[in-house]
Design a protein around this motif. Structure first.
Motif, PDB file in Angstrom:
ATOM      1  N   GLN A 240      -8.793   6.647  -2.058  1.00  7.33           N
ATOM      2  CA  GLN A 240      -8.193   6.881  -0.672  1.00  7.33           C
ATOM      3  C   GLN A 240      -7.451   5.834   0.025  1.00  7.33           C
ATOM      4  O   GLN A 240      -6.397   5.927   0.634  1.00  7.33           O
ATOM      5  N   HIS A 241      -7.843   4.755  -0.282  1.00 11.17           N
ATOM      6  CA  HIS A 241      -7.103   3.340   0.334  1.00 11.17           C
ATOM      7  C   HIS A 241      -5.964   3.389  -0.465  1.00 11.17           C
ATOM      8  O   HIS A 241      -4.969   2.979   0.104  1.00 11.17           O
ATOM      9  N   ASN A 244      -3.503   6.054   0.789  1.00  7.29           N
ATOM     10  CA  ASN A 244      -3.079   5.904   2.179  1.00  7.29           C
ATOM     11  C   ASN A 244      -1.883   4.664   2.071  1.00  7.29           C
ATOM     12  O   ASN A 244      -1.077   4.784   2.785  1.00  7.29           O
ATOM     13  N   GLU A 247       1.294   6.287   0.959  1.00 10.92           N
ATOM     14  CA  GLU A 247       1.962   7.008   2.057  1.00 10.92           C
ATOM     15  C   GLU A 247       2.556   5.971   2.873  1.00 10.92           C
ATOM     16  O   GLU A 247       3.650   6.198   3.257  1.00 10.92           O
ATOM     17  N   HIS A 248       1.963   4.988   3.145  1.00  9.15           N
ATOM     18  CA  HIS A 248       2.319   3.905   4.254  1.00  9.15           C
ATOM     19  C   HIS A 248       3.697   3.368   3.544  1.00  9.15           C
ATOM     20  O   HIS A 248       4.674   2.931   4.327  1.00  9.15           O
TER      21      HIS A 248
END
Length: 267
Positions: A240-241, A244, A247-248
């Motif tokens: 997930q890190h 994320n 996406e950032h």
């Protein structure tokens, strides 16, 4: 001559060439390039070596250019199938594949094989970047796309260039080499900041304590530098890190593109 462990003929991969038994030279291409005792060859052979080095970059770039988003996974070649890090590597490879990432490893045994296997079993694309070594390892059976390199620096470029993130499992000097190169590139902003995940809290804690209590305390690194790495035992948290962060970065790139369009008056 055979490998005492497998009773199979010794074998070394050197680029496109496979060598066995007495055809295996006593040194590797990296040794011959870097060994100062071969100074007398510098004017006669190094120019030709430059073309061979170039060919490795061309082959790597051409083969990997169409990869989907990928994550490089590092860890010990010495880990056994019943070890905790093997299981962790397999779980990481599978979780990354389910999240839509290809998995890149050094293509060898141990944790590398575990990550390739997990990825392949989960339906992902499994990549192995092998290296010519005096003790030949060969690419593991779970690799879908494999490239054998003569030179470490050409291979290391591929690990960085085609990865969205690094996941580092317990390992030795080679694993530390990849870890610190990645963190250095991020720290110095030579690459766009991307996540570096250390898996296995108990294994890495002593190193992290030393970095904080010695390196940071002595002013050699800053507190923010230790934040460049996520340390976890949780595979889902690690993946997930990475998601994320991707996406950032997409948001940043989209905003940059919009700003450029406004400045240039284009749509």
């Amino acid at each position: 001559m055979t490998d005492a462990k497998s009773n199979q003929p010794r074998e070394r991969h050197r680029g496109m060439v496979t060598l066995r038994r007495d055809a295996i030279p006593p040194s590797t291409a990296d040794q011959r390039l870097l060994d100062s005792h071969l100074r007398h060859e510098w004017k006669t052979k190094d120019a030709w070596r430059a073309l061979r080095i170039l060919s490795e970059f061309v082959e790597g770039f051409d083969t990997l250019a169409d990869l989907p988003p990928a994550v490089s996974v590092f860890g010990s070649a010495r880990s056994k199938p019943d070890s905790p890090e093997w299981k962790l590597g397999e779980e990481v490879g599978a979780a990354l594949a389910r999240a839509g990432y290809a998995v890149i490893t050094g293509g060898g045994p141990g944790v590398m094989e575990a990550a390739n296997k997990g990825c392949a079993d989960a339906g992902g694309l499994s990549i192995g970047l092998g290296i010519e070594l005096p003790f030949e390892q060969g690419l593991n059976e779970w690799v879908d796309i494999g490239i054998d390199f003569r030179y470490f620096f050409a291979r290391k470029t591929m690990f960085v260039k085609y990865a969205q993130a690094f996941v580092v499992l317990p390992g030795g000097f080679g694993t530390l080499d990849e870890l610190f190169e990645a963190v250095t590139l991020v720290q110095t902003r030579k690459v766009t900041r991307f996540p570096v995940v250390l898996m296995g809290k108990s294994y890495w804690q002593g190193l992290l304590d030393w970095m904080r209590d010695t390196m940071q305390a002595d002013g050699k690194i800053g507190p923010e530098d230790l934040q460049l790495m996520l340390v976890t035992d949780d595979v889902d948290e690690a993946v997930q890190h990475i998601v994320n962060a991707g996406e950032h970065l997409d948001d940043i790139q989209a905003a940059s593109a919009r700003r450029l369009a406004r400045e240039t008056g284009t749509n």
